[in-house]
Design a protein around this motif. Structure first.
Motif, PDB file in Angstrom:
ATOM      1  N   MET A  31       0.957  -1.044  -0.035  1.00 54.07           N
ATOM      2  CA  MET A  31      -0.197   0.072  -0.193  1.00 54.07           C
ATOM      3  C   MET A  31       1.034   1.270  -0.059  1.00 54.07           C
ATOM      4  SD  MET A  31      -2.651   1.166   3.024  1.00 54.07           S
ATOM      5  CE  MET A  31      -3.283   2.907   3.099  1.00 54.07           C
ATOM      6  N   TYR A  32       0.479   2.241  -0.818  1.00 47.27           N
ATOM      7  CA  TYR A  32       1.126   3.436  -0.948  1.00 47.27           C
ATOM      8  C   TYR A  32       0.668   4.364   0.255  1.00 47.27           C
ATOM      9  CZ  TYR A  32       3.274   2.256  -5.542  1.00 47.27           C
ATOM     10  OH  TYR A  32       4.219   1.712  -6.328  1.00 47.27           O
ATOM     11  N   TYR A  33       1.456   4.926   0.983  1.00 48.44           N
ATOM     12  CA  TYR A  33       0.919   5.845   2.091  1.00 48.44           C
ATOM     13  C   TYR A  33       0.799   7.189   1.783  1.00 48.44           C
ATOM     14  CZ  TYR A  33       1.498   2.745   6.356  1.00 48.44           C
ATOM     15  OH  TYR A  33       1.125   1.861   7.148  1.00 48.44           O
ATOM     16  N   VAL A  78       0.337   9.354  -2.284  1.00 49.26           N
ATOM     17  CA  VAL A  78       0.323   9.361  -3.791  1.00 49.26           C
ATOM     18  C   VAL A  78      -0.001  10.774  -3.959  1.00 49.26           C
ATOM     19  CG1 VAL A  78      -0.830   8.545  -5.878  1.00 49.26           C
ATOM     20  CG2 VAL A  78      -0.385   6.883  -3.992  1.00 49.26           C
ATOM     21  N   LYS A 106      -0.461  12.744  -7.750  1.00 52.78           N
ATOM     22  CA  LYS A 106      -0.472  12.412  -9.333  1.00 52.78           C
ATOM     23  C   LYS A 106      -0.960  14.010  -9.892  1.00 52.78           C
ATOM     24  CE  LYS A 106      -0.948   9.649 -12.950  1.00 52.78           C
ATOM     25  NZ  LYS A 106       0.084   8.999 -13.363  1.00 52.78           N
ATOM     26  N   SER A 158       4.910   8.750  -5.481  1.00 47.80           N
ATOM     27  CA  SER A 158       4.429   7.922  -4.333  1.00 47.80           C
ATOM     28  C   SER A 158       5.459   7.548  -3.316  1.00 47.80           C
ATOM     29  CB  SER A 158       3.765   6.704  -5.203  1.00 47.80           C
ATOM     30  OG  SER A 158       4.927   6.066  -5.878  1.00 47.80           O
ATOM     31  N   LEU A 159       4.879   7.142  -2.178  1.00 52.83           N
ATOM     32  CA  LEU A 159       5.713   6.776  -1.104  1.00 52.83           C
ATOM     33  C   LEU A 159       5.031   5.502  -0.293  1.00 52.83           C
ATOM     34  CD1 LEU A 159       7.088   9.876   0.437  1.00 52.83           C
ATOM     35  CD2 LEU A 159       8.294   8.311  -0.987  1.00 52.83           C
ATOM     36  N   LYS A 160       5.610   4.439  -0.151  1.00 58.11           N
ATOM     37  CA  LYS A 160       5.210   3.236   0.567  1.00 58.11           C
ATOM     38  C   LYS A 160       5.261   3.437   1.966  1.00 58.11           C
ATOM     39  CE  LYS A 160       5.557  -0.140  -3.309  1.00 58.11           C
ATOM     40  NZ  LYS A 160       5.995  -1.446  -3.508  1.00 58.11           N
ATOM     41  N   GLU A 161       4.847   2.555   2.930  1.00 54.05           N
ATOM     42  CA  GLU A 161       5.073   2.617   4.228  1.00 54.05           C
ATOM     43  C   GLU A 161       6.573   2.665   4.740  1.00 54.05           C
ATOM     44  OE1 GLU A 161       4.169  -0.119   8.315  1.00 54.05           O
ATOM     45  OE2 GLU A 161       3.458  -0.880   6.356  1.00 54.05           O
ATOM     46  N   GLU A 203       8.941   4.820   3.845  1.00 46.21           N
ATOM     47  CA  GLU A 203       9.712   5.382   2.864  1.00 46.21           C
ATOM     48  C   GLU A 203      10.011   7.160   3.309  1.00 46.21           C
ATOM     49  OE1 GLU A 203       9.890   2.977  -1.146  1.00 46.21           O
ATOM     50  OE2 GLU A 203       8.197   4.533  -0.799  1.00 46.21           O
ATOM     51  N   THR A 233       6.192   7.465   7.586  1.00 48.22           N
ATOM     52  CA  THR A 233       6.619   7.603   6.187  1.00 48.22           C
ATOM     53  C   THR A 233       6.688   9.272   6.112  1.00 48.22           C
ATOM     54  OG1 THR A 233       5.125   6.018   5.016  1.00 48.22           O
ATOM     55  CG2 THR A 233       5.852   7.884   3.747  1.00 48.22           C
TER      56      THR A 233
END
Length: 224
Positions: A1-3, A5, A7, A25-28, A30, A183
């Motif tokens: 899951m992306y924490y 996003v 766009k 986008s950053l994941k948990e 990051e 994050t």
């Protein structure tokens, strides 16, 4: 899951493009460092991520939820430390932290425990019963950092948090940040901080993303 996003996000103020077509986008867990001079769009992008501002184009998702329309559940898991330390000068440090902690439904005893732990790490525990208005700008910044960490955020947004800190306090802050289970998006205009932070780097100029990647890639871009 992306924490996080973002766009094709843009934000305009009159005829000024403060942020122009930014995507990432950053994941948990990051980290992203926003690097650029004053006026590059760092603060505006952080305010967009925190839902303090609405994008004019594009969209932002935090923890799987779009920030527009406003979702109060998101704010429970997000902390934003802006340029203003956002504390009440006429209240003591601990009264400030208790007030803000209760907004996250944290029990008073837990707030005090966390406050003591974080302030001790930042070498500011001696000021816990002092009124904020009596403190130096650097100490106020430490208190604001403590406030931002009280709710153990899943998403932590930091706008030049070391601006008023001495080198020792800066090093300790980076240590605290690295240990945070969050994050993180961290804005700075100091190149020396890039060596202290792990994560990707986004180089901004006049609201535009002009480079994105590792420290080595960014330095290579700058040299080229």
């Amino acid at each position: 899951m992306y924490y996080i996003v973002a766009k094709n996000v843009s934000k305009y103020f009159s005829n000024t493009k403060a942020v122009e077509n930014i995507s990432f986008s950053l994941k948990e867990g990051e980290r992203l460092i926003l690097l650029g001079p004053n006026g590059a769009g760092k603060s505006t992008l952080l305010r967009l991520l925190s839902a303090m501002l609405r994008p004019d184009t594009g969209y932002i998702e935090i923890l799987g939820n779009k920030t527009v329309p406003y979702n109060s559940e998101i704010s429970r898991y997000v902390s934003f430390l802006g340029e203003n330390y956002a504390l009440y000068d006429n209240l003591s440090v601990i009264d400030n932290l208790i007030f803000f902690g209760t907004l996250y439904d944290i029990e008073k005893e837990e707030i005090i425990e966390r406050a003591n732990e974080i302030l001790s790490r930042l070498d500011a525990i001696e000021f816990i019963n002092r009124k904020v208005g009596e403190l130096s700008r650097g100490t106020k910044q430490k208190i604001a950092i403590c406030r931002a960490l009280l709710n153990k955020p899943k998403v932590l947004l930091l706008d030049e948090p070391t601006a008023f800190l001495d080198p020792n306090a800066t090093d300790e802050l980076h240590s605290v940040i690295e240990e945070a289970d969050a994050t993180i998006v961290y804005a700075t205009q100091r190149f020396d901080e890039l060596h202290k932070m792990k994560g990707k780097i986004m180089l901004l100029d006049h609201g535009r993303k002009i480079a994105y990647g590792s420290l080595e890639q960014i330095l290579s871009n700058i040299k080229d």
